[in-house]
Motif scaffolding. Sequence first.
Motif, PDB file in Angstrom:
ATOM      1  N   THR A 203       1.188  -0.947   0.314  1.00  0.00           N
ATOM      2  CA  THR A 203      -0.394   0.215   0.095  1.00  0.00           C
ATOM      3  C   THR A 203       0.565   1.488  -0.266  1.00  0.00           C
ATOM      4  N   THR A 204       0.152   2.166  -0.667  1.00  0.00           N
ATOM      5  CA  THR A 204       1.095   3.609  -0.533  1.00  0.00           C
ATOM      6  C   THR A 204       1.144   3.663   1.047  1.00  0.00           C
ATOM      7  N   GLN A 205       0.053   3.462   2.002  1.00  0.00           N
ATOM      8  CA  GLN A 205       0.341   3.803   3.407  1.00  0.00           C
ATOM      9  C   GLN A 205       1.928   2.911   3.656  1.00  0.00           C
TER      10      GLN A 205
ATOM     11  N   PHE B 265       9.478   4.984   4.670  1.00  0.00           N
ATOM     12  CA  PHE B 265      10.083   6.596   4.313  1.00  0.00           C
ATOM     13  C   PHE B 265      10.525   6.874   5.112  1.00  0.00           C
ATOM     14  N   LYS B 266       9.322   7.451   6.873  1.00  0.00           N
ATOM     15  CA  LYS B 266       9.399   7.904   7.712  1.00  0.00           C
ATOM     16  C   LYS B 266       9.822   7.212   8.946  1.00  0.00           C
TER      17      LYS B 266
ATOM     18  N   GLY C 154      12.959   9.732   7.634  1.00  0.00           N
ATOM     19  CA  GLY C 154      12.695  10.894   8.518  1.00  0.00           C
ATOM     20  C   GLY C 154      11.886  12.167   7.690  1.00  0.00           C
ATOM     21  N   CYS C 155      11.504  11.351   6.589  1.00  0.00           N
ATOM     22  CA  CYS C 155      10.758  11.938   5.830  1.00  0.00           C
ATOM     23  C   CYS C 155       9.508  11.196   5.393  1.00  0.00           C
TER      24      CYS C 155
ATOM     25  N   TYR D 234      10.218  14.108   0.328  1.00  0.00           N
ATOM     26  CA  TYR D 234      11.237  13.455  -0.237  1.00  0.00           C
ATOM     27  C   TYR D 234      11.885  13.871  -1.927  1.00  0.00           C
ATOM     28  N   ARG D 235      10.889  14.042  -2.319  1.00  0.00           N
ATOM     29  CA  ARG D 235      10.846  13.614  -3.892  1.00  0.00           C
ATOM     30  C   ARG D 235      11.212  15.560  -3.543  1.00  0.00           C
ATOM     31  N   ASP D 236      10.409  16.196  -3.279  1.00  0.00           N
ATOM     32  CA  ASP D 236      10.707  17.912  -3.008  1.00  0.00           C
ATOM     33  C   ASP D 236      11.976  18.297  -3.220  1.00  0.00           C
ATOM     34  N   ARG D 237      12.186  17.722  -1.779  1.00  0.00           N
ATOM     35  CA  ARG D 237      13.654  18.056  -1.479  1.00  0.00           C
ATOM     36  C   ARG D 237      14.452  17.265  -2.684  1.00  0.00           C
ATOM     37  N   VAL D 238      15.106  16.769  -2.911  1.00  0.00           N
ATOM     38  CA  VAL D 238      15.377  15.574  -4.083  1.00  0.00           C
ATOM     39  C   VAL D 238      15.828  17.076  -5.560  1.00  0.00           C
TER      40      VAL D 238
END
Length: 401
Positions: free
Chosen positions: A367-369, A375-376, A380-381, A386-390
């Motif tokens: 699942t996406t969840q 990831f969390k 830690g995100c 993560y996508r926005d940061r990269v």
Amino acid sequence: MPHTGKPHRVALLFNGNKIFDREVMAGIAAHLHSTRAEWDLFLEEDFRLRLHNIEHWQGDGIIADFDDPCVAEALTGCRVPVVAVGGSYADDLGYPAGVPYVATDNAKLVKLAFDHLIDAGLHRFAMFSLPEAPGNRWAQEREHAFRELAGKSGAHVEVFQGCATAGSSWDEAVQGQIAWLRSLPKPCGIIAVTDARARQLSQACTIGGIAVPEQVALIGIDNDPLVRQLTRIPLSSVIQGAQEIGRTAAHLLDRMLHGVRLPDTRILVPPAGINVCASSLHQPVRNPYVMQASHFIRQYACQGIKTYQVADYVGLSRSSLELYFRQEFGCSVHDAILRFKLEAAKAGLRSRDRSVADVAQQCGFLTTQYMYQVFKRELGCTPRIYRDRVLGESALPAGAG
């Protein structure tokens, strides 16, 4: 204030089936969008390169891929301004005379790949190239750069050109690749002159039972997103500065269209970096069962395999394989599968082409969840952060903090 003169008629002579050509055209488009230049662009609707009667074309300028010798020949003595793009050459005689030329720096492309493999701890190297042909001069230039680097480092290297593949010779080509791979001393780092060649070699490794990257660490050139989707093991690749080449070529032609003469101008554009993925992340593994299992995990982790399936594949009990994994990596088989899925998800999030939900599904998360939880816990995100940061970091200019 908008430009109100008559737009210039500019032909783009490229083959859209090549990622290099597509990226160059994207760079040309970026130049047009960022300036007041007004061009009417002429190119085939299927993005194929057709030269028939090009000498009679009534226009103002041309940007063309001169890696194709037929293009260079057809445009000899052209009456309108021409800007050429293509690969760089060690010998100045390789460049067309009298034409401004914007080149991808073949020597730096190969050096970046070579240094990456050295940093991975490898001491044996090889290159998978293309058969010698007039249209493959750029590949032979990459071979030359590879041999030069190897000579300076004192490393013994192998170069394999293989054969040009077609439907009638696929089996022959694959068997030749497998035979060559088996002949190489292991572990070995291999540079392929394109991602397409790297994909072929990765598949040959799978068919031939050669572990990537434990026995063969593999890196291509192009960073082609389509090839990445067609490769079981995520492929490391050198990123060409092709869009910068397109922007530079468009800028040169713009100046020529306004009367500036630029004969024999030559600009070399360095690579933009490396997209490092699993195929080149060499890690010495002593236990042959762990090597086998790791190779299996890289191929099938994103299909949702379980620990017992990995153990069945290598022919061990689950408890024995778990013991060997902890001795080698300090983690369980399940952890190794999850790490690979996480790396695949991180790679999938490095563009906005796919939704987070699609990345989760394609990387084997139920699942996406669940992917959000991983990831969390591990980074830690969330995946979106993560996508926005990269993507935010990749958008920064060179040297920006």
